[in-house]
Design a protein around this motif. Sequence first.
Motif, PDB file in Angstrom:
ATOM      1  N   MET A 196       0.820  -1.209   0.000  1.00 20.73           N
ATOM      2  CA  MET A 196       0.000   0.000   0.000  1.00 20.73           C
ATOM      3  C   MET A 196       0.856   1.262   0.000  1.00 20.73           C
ATOM      4  N   LEU A 197       1.998   1.212   0.672  1.00 20.68           N
ATOM      5  CA  LEU A 197       2.907   2.367   0.673  1.00 20.68           C
ATOM      6  C   LEU A 197       3.406   2.643  -0.744  1.00 20.68           C
ATOM      7  N   VAL A 198       3.720   1.593  -1.479  1.00 15.59           N
ATOM      8  CA  VAL A 198       4.106   1.763  -2.885  1.00 15.59           C
ATOM      9  C   VAL A 198       2.966   2.417  -3.660  1.00 15.59           C
ATOM     10  N   GLY A 199       1.732   1.958  -3.413  1.00 18.20           N
ATOM     11  CA  GLY A 199       0.575   2.541  -4.078  1.00 18.20           C
ATOM     12  C   GLY A 199       0.389   4.007  -3.733  1.00 18.20           C
ATOM     13  N   LEU A 200       0.599   4.364  -2.458  1.00 20.47           N
ATOM     14  CA  LEU A 200       0.467   5.758  -2.044  1.00 20.47           C
ATOM     15  C   LEU A 200       1.474   6.644  -2.771  1.00 20.47           C
ATOM     16  N   VAL A 201       2.720   6.215  -2.806  1.00 19.23           N
ATOM     17  CA  VAL A 201       3.756   7.005  -3.481  1.00 19.23           C
ATOM     18  C   VAL A 201       3.419   7.183  -4.962  1.00 19.23           C
ATOM     19  N   ALA A 379      -8.667  -7.968   3.027  1.00 20.90           N
ATOM     20  CA  ALA A 379      -8.544  -6.504   3.048  1.00 20.90           C
ATOM     21  C   ALA A 379      -8.787  -5.857   1.695  1.00 20.90           C
ATOM     22  N   LEU A 380      -8.677  -6.618   0.618  1.00 20.22           N
ATOM     23  CA  LEU A 380      -8.682  -6.033  -0.720  1.00 20.22           C
ATOM     24  C   LEU A 380      -9.891  -5.149  -1.023  1.00 20.22           C
ATOM     25  N   GLY A 381     -11.094  -5.630  -0.754  1.00 28.08           N
ATOM     26  CA  GLY A 381     -12.290  -4.922  -1.208  1.00 28.08           C
ATOM     27  C   GLY A 381     -12.559  -3.594  -0.542  1.00 28.08           C
ATOM     28  N   ASP A 382     -11.892  -3.311   0.570  1.00 32.05           N
ATOM     29  CA  ASP A 382     -12.127  -2.036   1.249  1.00 32.05           C
ATOM     30  C   ASP A 382     -11.729  -0.845   0.392  1.00 32.05           C
ATOM     31  N   ALA A 383     -10.677  -1.001  -0.414  1.00 33.21           N
ATOM     32  CA  ALA A 383     -10.251   0.085  -1.293  1.00 33.21           C
ATOM     33  C   ALA A 383     -10.925  -0.091  -2.645  1.00 33.21           C
ATOM     34  N   GLY A 384     -11.606   0.932  -3.103  1.00 33.00           N
ATOM     35  CA  GLY A 384     -12.240   0.861  -4.409  1.00 33.00           C
ATOM     36  C   GLY A 384     -13.694   0.488  -4.391  1.00 33.00           C
ATOM     37  N   SER A 385     -14.193  -0.071  -3.280  1.00 35.79           N
ATOM     38  CA  SER A 385     -15.609  -0.433  -3.219  1.00 35.79           C
ATOM     39  C   SER A 385     -16.468   0.813  -3.017  1.00 35.79           C
ATOM     40  N   GLN A 403     -17.581  19.235  -5.006  1.00 35.23           N
ATOM     41  CA  GLN A 403     -16.696  19.176  -6.181  1.00 35.23           C
ATOM     42  C   GLN A 403     -15.849  17.898  -6.239  1.00 35.23           C
ATOM     43  N   HIS A 404     -16.266  16.866  -5.528  1.00 30.29           N
ATOM     44  CA  HIS A 404     -15.489  15.624  -5.512  1.00 30.29           C
ATOM     45  C   HIS A 404     -16.437  14.463  -5.760  1.00 30.29           C
ATOM     46  N   ASN A 405     -16.227  13.746  -6.877  1.00 26.51           N
ATOM     47  CA  ASN A 405     -17.093  12.635  -7.249  1.00 26.51           C
ATOM     48  C   ASN A 405     -16.651  11.357  -6.542  1.00 26.51           C
ATOM     49  N   HIS A 406     -17.595  10.692  -5.892  1.00 26.65           N
ATOM     50  CA  HIS A 406     -17.258   9.516  -5.085  1.00 26.65           C
ATOM     51  C   HIS A 406     -16.626   8.403  -5.925  1.00 26.65           C
ATOM     52  N   ILE A 407     -17.205   8.113  -7.074  1.00 22.12           N
ATOM     53  CA  ILE A 407     -16.718   6.989  -7.879  1.00 22.12           C
ATOM     54  C   ILE A 407     -15.402   7.333  -8.573  1.00 22.12           C
ATOM     55  N   TRP A 408     -15.416   8.383  -9.385  1.00 17.77           N
ATOM     56  CA  TRP A 408     -14.252   8.679 -10.223  1.00 17.77           C
ATOM     57  C   TRP A 408     -13.110   9.350  -9.470  1.00 17.77           C
ATOM     58  N   ASP A 409     -13.408  10.022  -8.363  1.00 18.23           N
ATOM     59  CA  ASP A 409     -12.357  10.745  -7.639  1.00 18.23           C
ATOM     60  C   ASP A 409     -11.873  10.024  -6.383  1.00 18.23           C
ATOM     61  N   THR A 410     -12.655   9.043  -5.897  1.00 20.94           N
ATOM     62  CA  THR A 410     -12.203   8.265  -4.734  1.00 20.94           C
ATOM     63  C   THR A 410     -12.051   6.781  -5.091  1.00 20.94           C
ATOM     64  N   CYS A 411     -13.128   6.146  -5.547  1.00 21.67           N
ATOM     65  CA  CYS A 411     -13.111   4.689  -5.723  1.00 21.67           C
ATOM     66  C   CYS A 411     -12.155   4.230  -6.818  1.00 21.67           C
ATOM     67  N   VAL A 412     -12.199   4.865  -7.961  1.00 13.36           N
ATOM     68  CA  VAL A 412     -11.331   4.445  -9.066  1.00 13.36           C
ATOM     69  C   VAL A 412      -9.851   4.636  -8.714  1.00 13.36           C
ATOM     70  N   PRO A 413      -9.440   5.811  -8.197  1.00 17.60           N
ATOM     71  CA  PRO A 413      -8.023   5.956  -7.823  1.00 17.60           C
ATOM     72  C   PRO A 413      -7.578   4.974  -6.743  1.00 17.60           C
ATOM     73  N   THR A 414      -8.390   4.765  -5.713  1.00 14.15           N
ATOM     74  CA  THR A 414      -7.963   3.857  -4.645  1.00 14.15           C
ATOM     75  C   THR A 414      -7.939   2.412  -5.121  1.00 14.15           C
ATOM     76  N   PHE A 415      -8.846   2.043  -6.014  1.00 13.53           N
ATOM     77  CA  PHE A 415      -8.812   0.692  -6.576  1.00 13.53           C
ATOM     78  C   PHE A 415      -7.526   0.485  -7.374  1.00 13.53           C
ATOM     79  N   ILE A 416      -7.193   1.442  -8.225  1.00 15.12           N
ATOM     80  CA  ILE A 416      -6.019   1.302  -9.083  1.00 15.12           C
ATOM     81  C   ILE A 416      -4.742   1.220  -8.251  1.00 15.12           C
ATOM     82  N   PHE A 417      -4.597   2.124  -7.296  1.00 20.92           N
ATOM     83  CA  PHE A 417      -3.309   2.238  -6.612  1.00 20.92           C
ATOM     84  C   PHE A 417      -3.176   1.348  -5.381  1.00 20.92           C
ATOM     85  N   TYR A 418      -4.280   0.813  -4.864  1.00 20.68           N
ATOM     86  CA  TYR A 418      -4.176  -0.061  -3.693  1.00 20.68           C
ATOM     87  C   TYR A 418      -4.549  -1.512  -3.991  1.00 20.68           C
TER      88      TYR A 418
END
Length: 434
Positions: A196-201, A379-385, A403-418
């Motif tokens: 996850m640290l790699v994903g954060l960076v 733990a996987l499904g917690d990020a991106g769900s 101004q922040h979309n739940h799916i495209w601005d939170t779920c998609v980025p966290t799924f990709i990087f975590y």
Amino acid sequence: MDILMNPIVVSVIVMSVICLLKMNVLLAVIVAALVGGTIGGMSIEDTVGSLINGMGGNAETALSYILLGALAVAIGRSGLAGVASRKITQVVGNKKIAFVFLIAFVSCFSQNLIPVHIAFIPILIPPLLVLMNHMNLDRRAVACALTFGLKAPYVSLPVGFGLLFMTIIKDQMVANGVDVAIQDIASVMWIGGASMLVGLVLAVFFYARDRHYEDLPVIGADENPDDVTMTKECWLALLGAAVAFAAQLYFQSLPIGALCGLFVMLITGCIKWKDMDTMMDGGVRMMGFIAFVMLVAAGYANVLRETQSVQSLVEATTSVIDTKFAGAVLMLAVGLLITMGIGTSFGTIPVIASIYIPMGFELGFGVPAIILLIGIAAALGDAGSPASDSTLGPTSGLNADGQHNHIWDTCVPTFIFYDITLMVGGVIGALMLG
């Protein structure tokens, strides 16, 4: 039952697709529940009944969100959150990357040192939105930082929520004939935290480019943004926050903690009697939608349980595994689907442990590798769900000005990087551990 027609697989895919097409998350979860129930052999009436009956599973969480929202609005109007945000401004200046890593660092304390989970987000984040706007900071980076803080500590550290997570793994492994200790689990689960640290960076540097937002009204922001001093109201709000924190730890209940904090602020005059409706209305506007999503998510999980689809999915998967690599990949993929479906990484462990332990031994994995696979699969499904509090929490703060979309601005980025980095780290780690 064929894997591709399993109710979990189909309903999670349906939920993900229609969310990406920008259907309202609440409606998307309801549609996914209806699809999962009908494919699982339930009638529409029974599916809806199961959905409604299961909603009580997250009732405490939903109430917590509403009360925490009201507490956040009260603290914001007192000016305390604004003072804290300006202190952060003084520390990081206009350094976007430093700001994001600071948010991730502070977020980590919510899982171990001060185990308040998402409670800090609606209090800390809305007052910082103006600063983020002035830095042209892409909020997707902040969403990744917040989700990192909500997940990485419990995945990798045996303290706070992490101790609870690892205790469940230990108990389930012991129940299935494998004698392990907490230190055995912690000795391998750091791989999940490192992934996850790699994903954060990667996320921070990927979203380092400027993104422009308007300075719109923010729910929970103080009314005197130029006042940088600790007023009487600020000190009383700080007292209320401290009481809320202490009460939560003492009673082990977020709703009781939030109520105690609100009562202290009301009694001391930090909240005026005539402003109570404003506080509650603000709390509902900030957190009400998320609270309802969590209620419906619990109902969706209940529908999937009643279709008996979790067990059939795990059993169908085991029948096509013949190598360690394939086993690791499919075990983690199934964990991802189950967690996105039933909405809790902690609740996923008992579901998968009884199957993954004998299957892991049959494939030639040792105990450390099996621990890692169970932990990361859960733990996987917690990020991106779309229906996880690890994504809904960050959205609640970052969308305080709409101004922040739940799916495209939170779920998609966290799924990709975590989720991707966790999958890769889990497979490599399991193969290396043997």
